[in-house]
Scaffold this active site. Structure first.
Site, mmCIF file in Angstrom:
data_model
loop_
_atom_site.group_PDB
_atom_site.id
_atom_site.type_symbol
_atom_site.label_atom_id
_atom_site.label_comp_id
_atom_site.label_asym_id
_atom_site.label_seq_id
_atom_site.Cartn_x
_atom_site.Cartn_y
_atom_site.Cartn_z
ATOM 1 N N HIS A 60 -2.526 7.615 7.142
ATOM 2 C CA HIS A 60 -3.178 6.728 8.114
ATOM 3 C C HIS A 60 -4.265 5.882 7.448
ATOM 4 O O HIS A 60 -4.396 4.693 7.739
ATOM 5 C CB HIS A 60 -3.780 7.588 9.226
ATOM 6 N N ASP A 87 -2.728 0.018 10.339
ATOM 7 C CA ASP A 87 -2.116 1.172 10.994
ATOM 8 C C ASP A 87 -2.690 1.412 12.388
ATOM 9 O O ASP A 87 -3.423 2.395 12.628
ATOM 10 C CB ASP A 87 -2.278 2.432 10.143
ATOM 11 N N SER A 91 -6.926 1.255 12.819
ATOM 12 C CA SER A 91 -6.566 2.284 13.781
ATOM 13 C C SER A 91 -6.916 1.873 15.209
ATOM 14 O O SER A 91 -6.365 0.904 15.728
ATOM 15 C CB SER A 91 -7.240 3.598 13.388
#
Length: 350
Positions: free
Chosen positions: A274, A195, A172
């Site tokens: 996610h 991601d 992330s």
């Protein structure tokens, strides 16, 4: 009384000073600018390195359960550690509001990496900077990126380990921090991104996010690339040499698919898609699954679903998503189906 008034005035004008400030400098870490294009990122200025507090925890096959902390400002900490420059060095950078080296994922990833490779594994902890409001954490990721870059330079200068022997992994916001590492230290061998965070990074200048110039090989797993209106936390745009889109890259098997139809379920499992990206990467390291996360080159998810992309190109080698992506010479836009639980290479029954 006068002192309290002065303090209140200072507190009131600090945000204004921050907005007007074009540059902030921190000792040996250098300066951080708010000039274009950096003015497009919110939260300037980044907090001080003392607040962000980036720490480096080393694990090897000889100390899986007992970390050794290495500090670039204390060369003795490296000399007395089990770091071996003859081995590949793997570095994991967590994302926003994560618990760093204490997380179950960091522990699982460390063990899986050491099972797969006799390597130096560093788990980065920057919870001092990531446990902040998201806008501020974005700026703090710039501090983290430079700290990690300088740490890599320290290892190189002390041991002659080539920059090409470093493989960074980031989840992330940590994926973009990895990009900042590559921006500050060219020649990094590989960055694997789980991601990469979308909010405030979608469509931005490559200098403000991860892109393929940040390492010799950049592979990206996209799992939550829905639009901002649908509360997607990732990004759809390609950013690497190889961009993998499991299940199309927007919604993952077993996760809520539509926030308007399943709003209660969505908020109960918020972040499901996610958080799938790091789990897919972890799954790729498991030799007991009996199968690989095989992907196919394709121009779009729609064409992949239509069965128009069922071969593996001129080389006849199907790219594999995850840790071994580099071996399979993965490149371009790559699509695949996965299941909803590990092993993800086993598809759900219809």
């Amino acid at each position: 009384m006068a002192t309290k008034i002065i303090v209140r005035i200072i507190v009131a004008i600090l945000p204004i000073i921050s907005v007007l400030c074009e540059e902030v400098c921190y000792d040996d870490l250098g300066c951080f600018s708010n000039d274009p294009p950096y003015d497009l990122l919110p939260g300037f200025p980044p907090e001080s390195p003392d607040v962000v507090n980036v720490r480096f925890f080393l694990y090897t096959r000889l100390n899986r359960d007992l970390w050794m902390e290495v500090d670039r400002k204390e060369p003795e900490s490296l000399a007395t550690s089990l770091f071996n420059p003859a081995r590949k060095t793997l570095i994991y950078i967590h994302g926003w509001n994560n618990v760093g080296y204490k997380s179950s994922f960091a522990v699982d990833l460390t063990n899986a990496l050491l099972d797969a490779e006799n390597a130096n594994v560093f788990i980065i902890d920057w919870t001092g900077g990531s446990d902040a409001p998201y806008n501020q954490a974005i700026q703090n990721a710039r501090i983290t990126g430079r700290e990690v870059a300088y740490f890599i330079q320290f290892l190189h200068n002390e041991t002659d380990i080539p920059y090409s022997r470093f493989h960074l992994m980031g989840s992330s916001l940590g994926a973009h921090a990895s990009g900042f590492v590559g921006e500050n230290q060219p020649g990094i061998g590989r960055i694997s991104a789980f991601d990469p965070a979308g909010p405030f990074f979608r469509g931005q200048d490559p200098a403000l996010r991860l892109d393929q110039t940040d390492a010799e090989f950049v592979d990206v797993i996209h799992t939550d690339a829905e639009s901002a209106l649908r509360l997607g936390l990732g990004m759809l745009q390609p950013m690497g040499h190889a961009d993998f889109y499991p299940n199309g890259g927007k919604e993952q098997a077993g996760c809520p698919k539509n926030i308007t139809d399943h709003i209660d379920d969505f908020f109960r499992t918020s972040g499901c898609s996610h958080s799938r990206a790091p789990l897919l990467f972890l799954d790729s390291l498991d030799p007991t699954t009996g199968c690989e996360l095989t992907s196919y080159p394709c121009s779009s998810w729609e064409n992949f679903q239509a069965g128009l992309c069922s071969d593996c190109g001129r080389r006849g080698v199907c790219p594999v998503m995850g840790y071994y992506a580099e071996r399979s010479r993965a490149n371009g836009l790559l699509y695949l189906d996965t299941g909803s639980v590990s092993p993800y290479c086993v598809l759900d029954e219809a």
